[in-house]
Design a protein around this motif. Structure first.
Motif, PDB file in Angstrom:
ATOM      1  N   LYS A  73       0.839  -1.210   0.000  1.00 32.49           N
ATOM      2  CA  LYS A  73       0.000   0.000   0.000  1.00 32.49           C
ATOM      3  C   LYS A  73       0.869   1.255   0.000  1.00 32.49           C
ATOM      4  O   LYS A  73       0.567   2.236  -0.688  1.00 32.49           O
ATOM      5  N   HIS A  74       1.945   1.232   0.759  1.00 32.24           N
ATOM      6  CA  HIS A  74       2.843   2.389   0.808  1.00 32.24           C
ATOM      7  C   HIS A  74       3.506   2.631  -0.551  1.00 32.24           C
ATOM      8  O   HIS A  74       3.670   3.781  -0.969  1.00 32.24           O
ATOM      9  N   ILE A  75       3.883   1.557  -1.234  1.00 39.79           N
ATOM     10  CA  ILE A  75       4.523   1.712  -2.551  1.00 39.79           C
ATOM     11  C   ILE A  75       3.552   2.348  -3.538  1.00 39.79           C
ATOM     12  O   ILE A  75       3.919   3.265  -4.286  1.00 39.79           O
ATOM     13  N   GLU A  76       2.314   1.873  -3.562  1.00 40.13           N
ATOM     14  CA  GLU A  76       1.311   2.452  -4.469  1.00 40.13           C
ATOM     15  C   GLU A  76       1.087   3.932  -4.154  1.00 40.13           C
ATOM     16  O   GLU A  76       0.981   4.768  -5.050  1.00 40.13           O
ATOM     17  N   GLN A  77       1.009   4.248  -2.870  1.00 32.77           N
ATOM     18  CA  GLN A  77       0.804   5.644  -2.463  1.00 32.77           C
ATOM     19  C   GLN A  77       2.000   6.504  -2.840  1.00 32.77           C
ATOM     20  O   GLN A  77       1.845   7.646  -3.291  1.00 32.77           O
ATOM     21  N   TYR A  78       3.209   5.967  -2.665  1.00 28.96           N
ATOM     22  CA  TYR A  78       4.442   6.681  -3.034  1.00 28.96           C
ATOM     23  C   TYR A  78       4.444   7.018  -4.525  1.00 28.96           C
ATOM     24  O   TYR A  78       4.690   8.168  -4.913  1.00 28.96           O
ATOM     25  N   LEU A  79       4.166   6.023  -5.367  1.00 29.44           N
ATOM     26  CA  LEU A  79       4.189   6.243  -6.816  1.00 29.44           C
ATOM     27  C   LEU A  79       3.114   7.245  -7.238  1.00 29.44           C
ATOM     28  O   LEU A  79       3.351   8.106  -8.092  1.00 29.44           O
ATOM     29  N   ASP A  80       1.954   7.148  -6.620  1.00 26.15           N
ATOM     30  CA  ASP A  80       0.878   8.087  -6.943  1.00 26.15           C
ATOM     31  C   ASP A  80       1.274   9.522  -6.583  1.00 26.15           C
ATOM     32  O   ASP A  80       1.064  10.447  -7.361  1.00 26.15           O
ATOM     33  N   SER A  81       1.868   9.696  -5.404  1.00 27.20           N
ATOM     34  CA  SER A  81       2.282  11.039  -4.970  1.00 27.20           C
ATOM     35  C   SER A  81       3.362  11.604  -5.881  1.00 27.20           C
ATOM     36  O   SER A  81       3.303  12.768  -6.284  1.00 27.20           O
ATOM     37  N   MET A  82       4.347  10.792  -6.214  1.00 31.70           N
ATOM     38  CA  MET A  82       5.458  11.278  -7.024  1.00 31.70           C
ATOM     39  C   MET A  82       5.018  11.595  -8.451  1.00 31.70           C
ATOM     40  O   MET A  82       5.495  12.564  -9.056  1.00 31.70           O
ATOM     41  N   GLU A  83       4.119  10.807  -9.002  1.00 29.57           N
ATOM     42  CA  GLU A  83       3.613  11.097 -10.352  1.00 29.57           C
ATOM     43  C   GLU A  83       2.903  12.448 -10.385  1.00 29.57           C
ATOM     44  O   GLU A  83       2.944  13.158 -11.379  1.00 29.57           O
TER      45      GLU A  83
END
Length: 781
Positions: free
Chosen positions: A418-428
């Motif tokens: 979940k943290h990885i998905e949230q990280y990628l979404d934020s950075m995009e």
């Protein structure tokens, strides 16, 4: 810290068909001073983080920046330093370049607006605008900003840097010349103007469409809505800096590659992302786009604009022109690593409103978030793996089976996913601060995972589970190194003994995002890690106060103070030399006598012995009867782990009463930080945590480790612990007035090999040295 890369060896990068091509620019800094921390986070560092993230994902990206070398500020600085504008530009271009290099800013090109390419591109755009009849001629005629409730007394003639309002010089209240301080004389003069009203329809269409597609921030949208010339008649005039400066992005790209139009005139295949401070918004969302639209050519228009609010300094404002704040070269001189500065600035990145830099806040983030959360997790994992066989894995990643069926590990993997998905979404979405916070939360999950697993017990009681926990944990270290690479490029990869080419890229084509969700598979069994070393160093109160005093006032104030201090020291040295002849005649008998009566304070004054814990408050140190000790270690170390343990005991402290009982010795233990905070599980937070009132949110602020300093198992109970090179009998009882313990204690520590030391000398018994289980470079108390 990685060097700033200029043009890569070989051909420059160009857009690639069927790839995501991203062109990144950050506001071109003026060359009127060294960049301060507000300048660095305002655009340059933020753009670097996004560029690094894009490279991580496998996008085809170039990052363009350079110094803005035209404008009044450059001329003013040249007058101040009594040199030519060119000399100022050369000097500060080199300084900027060096500062950014130290901060690890990875440009593809860092150029200058004084290049021939700037003249060529800028004048070509001007001629095209003239031909298209988007320029008109008109006649028009430093002080206080006229905006209601602003009243800023140092507003420039074109814009107030406090409220951001664009101005005409005649609007200023009580105008003053920057040089002579007199009131300027107003006279008529002819100018050429870009016809923004006539371009309004084209501009509004662009703004309305792209602000949605590029997810512009609300402050960018609000600021947008609020807000030498190659012509015979105007040959004595120059371009307004905000017509000329943004074209610098294009001209620096033209310096980078002769095929610059493939980046700047291909909007179907290239995304333009721009990073700026809030005072520059209208120039990038109105003036620059209007300039490009007016040419009628197919320009790559800005898709995303990332706007940073002001970072203020302690009780005032950062100011490059006034020399107030912490500047790039100051940051380097503090000996605080660039990685720490990058982390602090990015966690403090002012996106919605102005934020404040304080030394205390820097200290808190370094000590609690980097040292005691991230650094603690990585050091615990790698130090345990590095232990020799029998107590660890001899620096080799263990073999594991069925890790995904291990319940605690499976639960961890779900959280990490979940943290990885949230990280990628934020950075995009260029939400860099959110991305960093999410990555750091994985470190918190890792600390909780280690604590709940009790890996130190599993090693002997359940080796299979211990191997799963440690292989998963070292995978988390690798994952963190990859996720945090855009923010802190080189903080831990070397200790993993993995080359930069092997890092995770989260590239969709390689399926690495899914792979990252199985941390036990990230580093293969049998891989040898490097030597574990502490990643971060504690920033102490006295250092903070020193920095606060050192960087107070303006640069001019500091220079004046330094010169005064130098004169004072020179005077003291001169006075000392004069008085030396007089003092030499005095008898040395008094000095010799004084030295004989005051013994050097060192570890030899301490009576440290091998002892054994029978139960919590009784210790055998080789005497007729046991000593009662009130240590409080039970708060940190479970009762069953303390029973029958051999320990190092300080025996000659003056007995002290605690909780109504006299304590006759002190057990020596090592800690990884402020050990007054407890190492607890979530169920105990309600008792001790001052933040949570029993509702643990795994903030990890409580995860500090305390470990006993242990002699070898065969050491004789009661024998003296010795230190090579330090001889003499210990004091019978340490006199509190002489502060022997207080003087010696700061030099007691664990080294990187987990050996207990006084300075660089090990605690030694007749059968070997004293060590701890996993705390490298901790303090001994």
């Amino acid at each position: 810290m990685a060097d700033v890369s200029e043009k890569e060896k070989g051909s420059p990068k160009l857009p690639i068909s069927r790839r995501r091509n991203i062109l990144i620019t950050s506001a071109l800094p003026y060359v009127n001073n060294v960049p301060h921390l507000g300048n660095i986070i305002g655009c340059v560092l933020s753009a670097d983080v996004f560029a690094r993230y894009c490279r991580l994902r496998g996008y085809n990206v170039i990052y363009i920046c350079g110094t803005d070398e035209y404008g009044t500020t450059t001329k003013m600085k040249a007058m101040e330093e009594n040199c030519s504008p060119k000399e100022i530009c050369d000097k500060y271009h080199a300084i900027h370049k060096e500062v950014y290099k130290w901060f690890g800013i990875n440009f593809d090109e860092f150029g200058r607006t004084s290049s021939p390419q700037q003249t060529e591109v800028c004048q070509q755009i001007f001629h095209t605008l003239m031909e298209n009849k988007w320029l008109s001629e008109n006649t028009m005629q430093q002080g206080t900003c006229p905006t209601l409730n602003c009243n800023y007394e140092s507003a420039w003639g074109d814009q107030c840097e406090k409220c951001g309002k664009l101005l005409n010089p005649t609007e200023l209240l009580d105008p003053k010349c920057k040089v002579c301080k007199n009131t300027p004389r107003i006279r008529d003069t002819d100018h050429l103007f870009l016809e923004l009203p006539l371009l309004r329809e084209k501009l509004e269409s662009y703004i309305n469409g792209m602000s949605m597609a590029g997810s512009w921030s609300q402050n960018a949208i609000q600021a947008t809505k609020a807000c030498s010339c190659p012509h015979e008649k105007y040959k004595d005039k120059v371009f307004y800096v905000w017509f000329d400066a943004p074209i610098g992005y294009v001209s620096i790209t033209a310096y980078y590659t002769a095929d610059w139009e493939r980046w700047w005139k291909d909007p179907e295949n290239v995304e333009l992302h721009q990073f700026i401070g809030k005072d520059n918004v209208p120039f990038h969302t109105v003036m620059f786009p209007s300039t490009l639209l007016g040419t009628g050519e197919n320009w790559t228009m800005m898709k995303t604009i990332s706007v940073t609010e002001y970072l203020n300094y302690e009780s005032g404002k950062f100011s490059k022109s006034k020399g107030i704040g912490v500047f790039g070269n100051d940051a380097k001189d503090t000996n605080i690593p660039a990685e720490v500065w990058r982390y602090y600035l990015l966690t403090n990145r002012p996106k919605v409103s102005d934020t404040l830099f304080t030394w205390a806040d820097l200290q808190a983030k370094l000590n609690s978030e980097l040292l005691n959360n991230l650094g603690n997790f990585i050091n615990r994992v790698l130090s345990f793996i590095a232990k020799p066989s029998g107590s660890g894995y001899d620096s080799t990643i263990p073999e594991v089976l069925d890790a995904d069926s291990h319940l605690l590990t499976k639960t961890l993997a779900e959280k990490v996913s979940k943290h990885i998905e949230q990280y990628l979404d934020s950075m995009e979405k260029v939400k860099l601060k959110e991305g960093l916070k999410t990555a750091m939360s994985i470190s918190g999950e890792g600390n909780a995972y280690l604590q709940e697993s009790q890996f130190w017990k599993l090693y002997k009681e359940d080796p299979t589970s211990c191997a799963i926990v440690m292989k998963t944990s070292v995978g988390l270290v690798f994952l963190l190194a990859s996720l945090l690479e855009p923010f802190m490029p080189s903080f831990s990869v070397e200790q993993l003994n993995i080359s930069p080419e092997e890092k995770l890229t989260f590239c969709d084509e390689k399926g690495e995002t899914d792979k990252a969700k199985r941390p036990w598979d990230l580093i293969p069994s049998g891989h040898a890690i490097g030597k574990p070393e502490p990643l971060f160093k504690e920033l102490k109160d006295d250092e903070v106060e020193l920095f606060r005093q050192r960087f107070s006032g303006s640069q001019a104030d500091r220079k004046e103070k330094a010169e005064a201090d130098a004169k004072k020291i020179a005077g003291q040295l001169k006075a000392t030399k004069i008085s030396e002849g007089n003092t030499k005649k005095k008898s040395s008998t008094t000095d010799t006598k004084a030295k004989a009566t005051v013994a050097d304070i060192s570890v030899s004054r301490l009576d440290i012995r091998v002892g054994i814990l029978f139960y919590v408050e009784e210790i055998d140190v080789g005497e007729e009867s046991t000593r009662t000790v009130i240590s409080g270690l039970v708060k940190y170390i479970p009762l069953e782990e303390m029973q029958d343990r051999k320990v190092c005991v300080l025996c000659n402290l003056k007995p002290a009463s605690m909780r109504g009982i006299k304590s006759h010795a002190m057990v020596l233990a090592a800690s990884n930080g402020d050990h007054t905070k407890l190492s607890l599980d979530a169920s105990q937070c309600s008792v001790f945590c001052p933040l949570l009132d029993g509702n643990c949110t795994t903030c990890m602020n409580c995860l500090y480790i305390v470990e006993l300093v242990e002699p070898p198992a065969s050491a004789v109970v009661g024998e003296q612990v010795t230190f090579t090179g330090y001889t003499g009998e210990p004091d019978g009882v340490l006199n509190p007035k002489h502060k022997v313990w207080e003087t010696v204690q700061p030099d007691l520590h664990m080294d990187a090999e987990l050996v207990a030391c006084y300075k660089d000398v090990p605690f030694t018994t007749s059968v070997g040295i004293c060590k701890v289980s996993s705390i490298a470079c901790g303090a001994i108390r």
